[in-house]
Motif scaffolding. Structure first.
Motif, short mmCIF file in Angstrom:
data_model
loop_
_atom_site.label_atom_id
_atom_site.label_comp_id
_atom_site.label_asym_id
_atom_site.label_seq_id
_atom_site.Cartn_x
_atom_site.Cartn_y
_atom_site.Cartn_z
N PRO A 20 0.78 -1.24 0.00
CA PRO A 20 0.00 0.00 0.00
C PRO A 20 0.81 1.29 0.00
O PRO A 20 1.95 1.35 0.46
CB PRO A 20 -0.79 -0.10 1.30
CG PRO A 20 0.13 -0.86 2.21
CD PRO A 20 0.80 -1.88 1.31
N ILE A 21 0.17 2.30 -0.52
CA ILE A 21 0.54 3.67 -0.23
C ILE A 21 -0.28 3.97 1.02
O ILE A 21 -1.51 3.90 1.00
CB ILE A 21 0.15 4.62 -1.38
CG1 ILE A 21 0.91 4.25 -2.65
CG2 ILE A 21 0.37 6.08 -0.98
CD1 ILE A 21 0.38 4.92 -3.92
N ALA A 22 0.39 4.27 2.11
CA ALA A 22 -0.32 4.48 3.38
C ALA A 22 -1.20 5.72 3.29
O ALA A 22 -0.86 6.69 2.61
CB ALA A 22 0.67 4.63 4.52
N LEU A 23 -2.32 5.67 3.96
CA LEU A 23 -3.27 6.78 3.95
C LEU A 23 -2.61 8.07 4.43
O LEU A 23 -2.74 9.12 3.78
CB LEU A 23 -4.49 6.46 4.79
CG LEU A 23 -5.58 7.52 4.86
CD1 LEU A 23 -6.14 7.83 3.48
CD2 LEU A 23 -6.70 7.06 5.80
N ASP A 24 -1.88 8.02 5.54
CA ASP A 24 -1.24 9.24 6.04
C ASP A 24 -0.15 9.74 5.08
O ASP A 24 0.07 10.94 4.95
CB ASP A 24 -0.71 9.06 7.46
CG ASP A 24 0.33 7.97 7.59
OD1 ASP A 24 0.43 7.08 6.73
OD2 ASP A 24 1.08 8.01 8.59
N GLU A 25 0.52 8.82 4.38
CA GLU A 25 1.51 9.21 3.38
C GLU A 25 0.83 9.96 2.23
O GLU A 25 1.32 10.99 1.76
CB GLU A 25 2.22 7.96 2.85
CG GLU A 25 3.22 8.23 1.77
CD GLU A 25 3.83 6.97 1.18
OE1 GLU A 25 4.75 7.12 0.36
OE2 GLU A 25 3.39 5.84 1.52
N TRP A 26 -0.32 9.45 1.77
CA TRP A 26 -1.06 10.11 0.71
C TRP A 26 -1.52 11.50 1.14
O TRP A 26 -1.35 12.47 0.41
CB TRP A 26 -2.25 9.26 0.27
CG TRP A 26 -3.25 10.02 -0.55
CD1 TRP A 26 -4.55 10.27 -0.22
CD2 TRP A 26 -3.03 10.67 -1.81
NE1 TRP A 26 -5.15 11.02 -1.20
CE2 TRP A 26 -4.24 11.28 -2.20
CE3 TRP A 26 -1.93 10.80 -2.66
CZ2 TRP A 26 -4.39 11.99 -3.38
CZ3 TRP A 26 -2.08 11.51 -3.84
CH2 TRP A 26 -3.29 12.10 -4.19
N PHE A 27 -2.10 11.60 2.32
CA PHE A 27 -2.58 12.91 2.79
C PHE A 27 -1.43 13.90 2.90
O PHE A 27 -1.56 15.06 2.50
CB PHE A 27 -3.30 12.79 4.12
CG PHE A 27 -4.67 12.17 4.02
CD1 PHE A 27 -5.43 12.24 2.86
CD2 PHE A 27 -5.21 11.50 5.10
CE1 PHE A 27 -6.69 11.68 2.78
CE2 PHE A 27 -6.48 10.93 5.03
CZ PHE A 27 -7.21 11.02 3.85
N SER A 28 -0.30 13.48 3.41
CA SER A 28 0.85 14.37 3.53
C SER A 28 1.33 14.81 2.14
O SER A 28 1.59 16.00 1.92
CB SER A 28 1.99 13.65 4.27
OG SER A 28 3.13 14.46 4.31
N TYR A 29 1.41 13.87 1.21
CA TYR A 29 1.83 14.20 -0.16
C TYR A 29 0.85 15.17 -0.80
O TYR A 29 1.24 16.20 -1.36
CB TYR A 29 1.95 12.93 -1.00
CG TYR A 29 2.27 13.21 -2.44
CD1 TYR A 29 3.57 13.53 -2.82
CD2 TYR A 29 1.28 13.19 -3.41
CE1 TYR A 29 3.87 13.83 -4.14
CE2 TYR A 29 1.57 13.49 -4.73
CZ TYR A 29 2.87 13.80 -5.09
OH TYR A 29 3.16 14.09 -6.40
N ALA A 30 -0.44 14.86 -0.73
CA ALA A 30 -1.46 15.69 -1.38
C ALA A 30 -1.48 17.10 -0.79
O ALA A 30 -1.59 18.08 -1.53
CB ALA A 30 -2.83 15.03 -1.26
N GLU A 31 -1.37 17.20 0.52
CA GLU A 31 -1.39 18.52 1.17
C GLU A 31 -0.18 19.37 0.80
O GLU A 31 -0.24 20.58 0.84
CB GLU A 31 -1.48 18.36 2.69
CG GLU A 31 -2.84 17.90 3.17
CD GLU A 31 -3.95 18.90 2.87
OE1 GLU A 31 -3.73 20.11 3.00
OE2 GLU A 31 -5.04 18.45 2.49
#
Length: 114
Positions: A20-31
């Motif tokens: 997975p791409i971790a959920l918190d990793e995605w949110f940090s990247y997107a933000e």
């Protein structure tokens, strides 16, 4: 019926939970990615999470949403998938894959692995 693209670390996007791409990793990247903006909110169980939108070179807007370890890209656009979304996949150390298993690369579209 729509057609989706997936940013995934798995060999096949439907196995994204295994790599997975971790959920918190995605949110940090997107933000921290200026090209992505919060487009609204979705509910997963009792939790509310943002989904992000991206404006393509042709002016169309697509949504990008984390789901089961992958980032799903939904919407219609008229450009080259890799030019639009390849940098996101590269930044996340992942691949860009279509619903039919094809892989989008800088050198063109690769057929699904069989």
């Amino acid at each position: 019926m729509g057609y989706e693209l997936h940013i995934t670390r798995a060999a096949e996007y439907y196995d994204s939970e295994e790599h997975p791409i971790a959920l918190d990793e995605w949110f940090s990247y997107a933000e921290n990615t200026p090209a992505l903006t919060v487009g609204g909110w979705i509910w997963w169980g009792e939790d509310r999470h943002p989904f992000y939108v991206y404006t393509c070179a042709d002016g169309s807007v697509v949504s990008m949403t984390w789901f089961e370890g992958a980032i799903d890209v939904k919407g219609h656009f008229g450009g080259d998938a890799y030019r639009e979304f390849g940098s996101f996949a590269e930044d996340l150390r992942a691949d860009l894959q279509g619903d039919d298993g094809e892989r989008y690369t800088a050198s063109g579209v690769l057929p699904p692995d069989n």
